[in-house]
Design a protein around this motif. Structure first.
Motif, PDB file in Angstrom:
ATOM      1  N   GLY A   1       0.874  -1.105   0.094  1.00  0.00           N
ATOM      2  CA  GLY A   1      -0.095  -0.137  -0.148  1.00  0.00           C
ATOM      3  C   GLY A   1       0.950   1.256  -0.121  1.00  0.00           C
ATOM      4  O   GLY A   1       0.477   2.142  -0.787  1.00  0.00           O
ATOM      5  N   THR A   2       1.840   1.299   0.769  1.00  0.00           N
ATOM      6  CA  THR A   2       2.771   2.401   0.981  1.00  0.00           C
ATOM      7  C   THR A   2       3.279   2.511  -0.392  1.00  0.00           C
ATOM      8  O   THR A   2       3.568   3.831  -0.869  1.00  0.00           O
ATOM      9  N   PHE A   3       3.888   1.543  -1.105  1.00  0.00           N
ATOM     10  CA  PHE A   3       4.647   1.675  -2.314  1.00  0.00           C
ATOM     11  C   PHE A   3       3.678   2.232  -3.409  1.00  0.00           C
ATOM     12  O   PHE A   3       4.008   2.954  -4.309  1.00  0.00           O
ATOM     13  N   ALA A   4       2.211   1.683  -3.438  1.00  0.00           N
ATOM     14  CA  ALA A   4       1.337   1.932  -4.377  1.00  0.00           C
ATOM     15  C   ALA A   4       1.212   3.505  -4.221  1.00  0.00           C
ATOM     16  O   ALA A   4       1.006   4.176  -5.191  1.00  0.00           O
ATOM     17  N   ILE A   5       1.063   4.153  -3.114  1.00  0.00           N
ATOM     18  CA  ILE A   5       0.820   5.462  -2.931  1.00  0.00           C
ATOM     19  C   ILE A   5       1.835   6.326  -3.501  1.00  0.00           C
ATOM     20  O   ILE A   5       1.543   7.359  -4.078  1.00  0.00           O
ATOM     21  N   ARG A   6       3.042   5.827  -3.029  1.00  0.00           N
ATOM     22  CA  ARG A   6       4.241   6.719  -3.547  1.00  0.00           C
ATOM     23  C   ARG A   6       4.473   6.504  -4.996  1.00  0.00           C
ATOM     24  O   ARG A   6       4.877   7.599  -5.750  1.00  0.00           O
ATOM     25  N   PHE A   7       4.230   5.477  -5.602  1.00  0.00           N
ATOM     26  CA  PHE A   7       4.400   5.084  -7.230  1.00  0.00           C
ATOM     27  C   PHE A   7       3.304   6.056  -7.693  1.00  0.00           C
ATOM     28  O   PHE A   7       3.582   6.641  -8.729  1.00  0.00           O
ATOM     29  N   SER A   8       1.925   6.183  -7.122  1.00  0.00           N
ATOM     30  CA  SER A   8       0.982   6.771  -7.938  1.00  0.00           C
ATOM     31  C   SER A   8       1.413   8.240  -8.178  1.00  0.00           C
ATOM     32  O   SER A   8       0.858   8.916  -9.085  1.00  0.00           O
ATOM     33  N   PHE A   9       2.151   8.986  -7.073  1.00  0.00           N
ATOM     34  CA  PHE A   9       2.274  10.122  -7.268  1.00  0.00           C
ATOM     35  C   PHE A   9       3.435  10.415  -7.890  1.00  0.00           C
ATOM     36  O   PHE A   9       3.757  11.382  -8.691  1.00  0.00           O
ATOM     37  N   LEU A  10       4.624   9.491  -7.582  1.00  0.00           N
ATOM     38  CA  LEU A  10       6.174   9.983  -8.205  1.00  0.00           C
ATOM     39  C   LEU A  10       6.245   9.159  -9.600  1.00  0.00           C
ATOM     40  O   LEU A  10       7.049   9.631 -10.414  1.00  0.00           O
TER      41      LEU A  10
END
Length: 110
Positions: free
Chosen positions: A18-27
């Protein structure tokens, strides 16, 4: 609640995804495109906001103090904030807070 070791690892893995998905979606999805200057400016303040967000709960709700917030916790936090503000260096603030917190403990002054 009592979780099994497997359940704990599943929770950790799901939180990591989940943390990776949130960061990847933005950056990650932005790729090599240029970010707007306002967004870049706001991202510069992220580390400054994260550190107090991690420390404040430890000062206001310490787990080692039976009576809740103690004068020692508040003194260490005040020394850290004051030193960091005056020197404009976070590391000096952290060191000042550590010294104020641990010197009385090391020399058994409390």
């Amino acid at each position: 609640m009592n979780y099994s070791q497997f359940e704990i690892w599943v929770i950790i893995a799901l939180m990591a995804i989940g943390t990776f998905a949130i960061r990847f979606s933005f950056l990650g999805l932005i790729g090599s495109k240029r970010m707007p200057p306002l967004i870049e400016r706001m991202l510069r303040f992220t580390p400054v906001a994260v550190l107090p967000g991690m420390v404040a709960p430890l000062v206001l709700w310490p787990t080692d103090a039976a009576d809740g917030v103690t004068l020692l916790h508040l003194a260490a936090a005040s020394a850290a904030v004051g030193t960091a503000y005056m020197t404009r260096k976070v590391i000096w603030g952290m060191l000042a807070g550590l010294i104020v917190f641990f010197v009385p403990v090391l020399f058994d002054l409390l």
